[in-house]
Motif scaffolding. Structure first.
Motif, PDB file in Angstrom:
ATOM      1  N   SER A 197       0.615  -0.984  -0.121  1.00 14.03           N
ATOM      2  CA  SER A 197       0.211  -0.238   0.234  1.00 14.03           C
ATOM      3  C   SER A 197       0.965   1.376   0.043  1.00 14.03           C
ATOM      4  CB  SER A 197      -1.374  -0.060   1.290  1.00 14.03           C
ATOM      5  OG  SER A 197      -0.195  -0.585   2.888  1.00 14.03           O
ATOM      6  N   HIS A 198       2.376   1.177   0.897  1.00 16.73           N
ATOM      7  CA  HIS A 198       2.852   1.954   0.141  1.00 16.73           C
ATOM      8  C   HIS A 198       4.522   2.024   0.704  1.00 16.73           C
ATOM      9  CE1 HIS A 198       2.505   0.828   4.637  1.00 16.73           C
ATOM     10  NE2 HIS A 198       3.582   1.725   4.912  1.00 16.73           N
ATOM     11  N   THR A 242       2.983   7.514  -0.462  1.00 17.38           N
ATOM     12  CA  THR A 242       1.879   6.959  -2.206  1.00 17.38           C
ATOM     13  C   THR A 242       1.748   8.220  -2.594  1.00 17.38           C
ATOM     14  OG1 THR A 242      -0.527   7.776  -0.487  1.00 17.38           O
ATOM     15  CG2 THR A 242       0.793   5.381  -0.309  1.00 17.38           C
ATOM     16  N   LYS A 295      -1.106   9.478  -3.211  1.00 21.40           N
ATOM     17  CA  LYS A 295      -1.772  10.722  -2.979  1.00 21.40           C
ATOM     18  C   LYS A 295      -0.779  11.920  -1.814  1.00 21.40           C
ATOM     19  CE  LYS A 295      -5.152   8.300  -4.337  1.00 21.40           C
ATOM     20  NZ  LYS A 295      -6.357   7.532  -3.196  1.00 21.40           N
ATOM     21  N   HIS A 314      -8.086  12.402   4.767  1.00 21.64           N
ATOM     22  CA  HIS A 314      -7.627  11.148   4.638  1.00 21.64           C
ATOM     23  C   HIS A 314      -7.045  10.309   3.130  1.00 21.64           C
ATOM     24  CE1 HIS A 314      -9.749   9.436   9.028  1.00 21.64           C
ATOM     25  NE2 HIS A 314     -10.708  10.255   8.374  1.00 21.64           N
ATOM     26  N   LYS A 351      -6.729   8.022   1.265  1.00 19.84           N
ATOM     27  CA  LYS A 351      -7.256   6.939   0.733  1.00 19.84           C
ATOM     28  C   LYS A 351      -8.249   7.494  -0.454  1.00 19.84           C
ATOM     29  CE  LYS A 351      -6.067   2.581   2.475  1.00 19.84           C
ATOM     30  NZ  LYS A 351      -6.627   1.461   3.594  1.00 19.84           N
ATOM     31  N   THR A 352      -9.391   8.710   0.071  1.00 18.91           N
ATOM     32  CA  THR A 352     -10.063   9.389   0.133  1.00 18.91           C
ATOM     33  C   THR A 352     -10.126  10.537  -1.035  1.00 18.91           C
ATOM     34  OG1 THR A 352     -10.536  10.853   1.698  1.00 18.91           O
ATOM     35  CG2 THR A 352     -11.844   9.176   1.813  1.00 18.91           C
ATOM     36  N   LYS A 400      -6.864  10.553  -7.297  1.00 13.82           N
ATOM     37  CA  LYS A 400      -6.263  10.256  -8.324  1.00 13.82           C
ATOM     38  C   LYS A 400      -5.850  10.903  -9.600  1.00 13.82           C
ATOM     39  CE  LYS A 400      -7.447   6.396 -10.264  1.00 13.82           C
ATOM     40  NZ  LYS A 400      -7.541   5.426 -11.592  1.00 13.82           N
TER      41      LYS A 400
END
Length: 427
Positions: A250-251, A274, A276, A352, A354-355, A358
């Motif tokens: 994930s990272h 990441t 993100k 967060h 993940k939210t 991209k």
């Protein structure tokens, strides 16, 4: 075509740390901008978290084995190109070292000359060498209209010791940071800022999603976005870039590196990197375009020093929002467009990681903002390139040169849905 390989050993991971010391940023300067700083020591005013990554690690072992079209220059060639690294050819300096303007022969037409920027590694030992290796590995194999082109490199030893240099395409219109600065003679128009936002998003989307490997920029900021002769924006300075996480992970765990004011909060806290993290930095940059302010400015009152904290109270009300717009631009001409862009920024700055969207999704949102921003003027700024400006000053110094709808979005628009989304919550 050649493969650029190195002796540096591979490791599976890097030690993470959140107790980073502070050091100068590696900032880029492939321009005609005279920084007017003495010598070639590290004295950049942009502060970054110092990397404690292993200096023996080649972060791009797979890329070093890929073929590239980089030219290997000799040190004598670069001395001729830069007039022996004369102060008169010096463009500026950053954490990496000094940057000089040079002139080389066009490889396609030897009769013609080409302007280049020559970046010379300063006295930083293995850490500087590692960033030099990273730049060669990354820019040697990637190519995109919104990435600064690396032409070649030089790795030689002479009487002064180890010499490591990088040769880039010359970017005559300086960095976006230069044009957003309060010292700029003519700030970028709003239309030009939208174009810059598009170009930068394209560059990041390419790095994150459009290759068979992922690159995380890790130091995205306005000083690392340069403008070419036609005012196209290009990402530069890849010395801190990293390969994205391997499949199934994930990272990437890494030391905390980047510029204060741009680094994502979860990355600072955990060292987990990441793509993100770059998305967060891009969101900060959008507010930089909107306000004309730096992400961190110690020269302002305490309550206004941190950009994201300063803008937060003004975002919920349309009338209040006008107060944060860059005062050098006419608010009535770009208010609606700027507010739409702020909603995109809010998505990038979701609490967060993940939210956050991209970069390809961010680019699509920015494209829609641009498409809806009709009648805000030409994307070309009302100024000449530096080369033209210099010509004017040389030929004679006779004097010094010196959007209304309050409704932000319609109820059913895509931006309204973004604003009401839980993803719009920022830190």
């Amino acid at each position: 075509m050649k493969c650029f390989q190195f002796y540096l050993k591979e490791k599976k991971d890097e030690p993470k740390t959140t107790n980073s010391t502070l050091a100068p940023s590696s900032g880029s300067a492939f321009t005609d901008h005279d920084v007017k700083q003495p010598g070639c020591e590290l004295n950049s005013q942009n502060i970054s978290y110092a990397s404690r990554e292993s200096t023996g690690r080649n972060q791009f072992p797979s890329l070093s084995e890929r073929p590239n079209n980089l030219k290997e220059f000799t040190l004598p060639e670069l001395k001729v190109a830069t007039k022996n690294f004369s102060r008169s050819t010096k463009l500026g300096e950053g954490g990496f070292g000094c940057v000089y303007k040079g002139v080389i022969k066009n490889s396609d037409d030897p009769v013609k000359n080409v302007d280049v920027a020559v970046k010379q590694l300063g006295k930083r030992g293995m850490q500087g060498h590692k960033e030099w290796v990273t730049e060669v590995n990354v820019l040697g194999v990637v190519e995109h209209p919104n990435l600064v082109k690396l032409i070649g490199y030089c790795a030689e030893d002479d009487e002064r010791g180890i010499q490591r240099l990088l040769i880039y395409e010359f970017m005559p219109n300086r960095s976006v940071e230069d044009h957003l600065s309060a010292k700029s003679e003519a700030p970028l128009s709003w239309a030009m800022r939208l174009k810059v936002a598009q170009d930068a998003a394209r560059g990041l989307a390419y790095l994150h999603e459009e290759m068979d490997f992922q690159i995380i920029f890790r130091d995205f900021k306005s000083s690392n976005i340069l403008l070419d002769e036609d005012w196209n924006a290009k990402l530069s300075d890849f010395g801190l870039a990293r390969l994205g996480p391997s499949e199934g992970l994930s990272h990437v765990s890494t030391a905390v590196v980047g510029t204060m004011g741009y680094a994502a909060p979860e990355y600072i806290l955990t060292g987990h990197l990441t793509s993100k993290s770059d998305v967060w930095s891009y969101g900060v940059f959008l507010y930089e375009l909107i306000t004309g302010r730096r992400p961190l400015d110690r020269n302002r009152p305490r309550s206004e020093q941190k950009l994201l904290e300063w803008v937060k109270p003004y975002l919920s009300d349309a009338k209040k929002f006008q107060q944060i717009l860059d005062p050098r631009l006419e608010k009535k001409h770009f208010f609606k467009s700027a507010h739409k862009l702020s909603l995109v920024a809010n998505r990038c700055l979701a609490r967060h990681a993940k939210t956050r969207p991209k970069m390809s999704e961010v680019l699509e949102m920015v494209n829609q903002v641009v498409a809806a921003s009709v009648g805000i003027g030409s994307p070309h700024p009302p100024m000449k390139t530096l080369k033209q400006k210099e010509t004017k000053e040389e030929t004679g110094k006779k004097g010094k040169r010196r959007i209304v709808d309050i409704r932000v979005v319609d109820g059913g628009s895509w931006l309204a849905r973004i604003l009401s989304s839980k993803h719009a919550k920022t830190c």
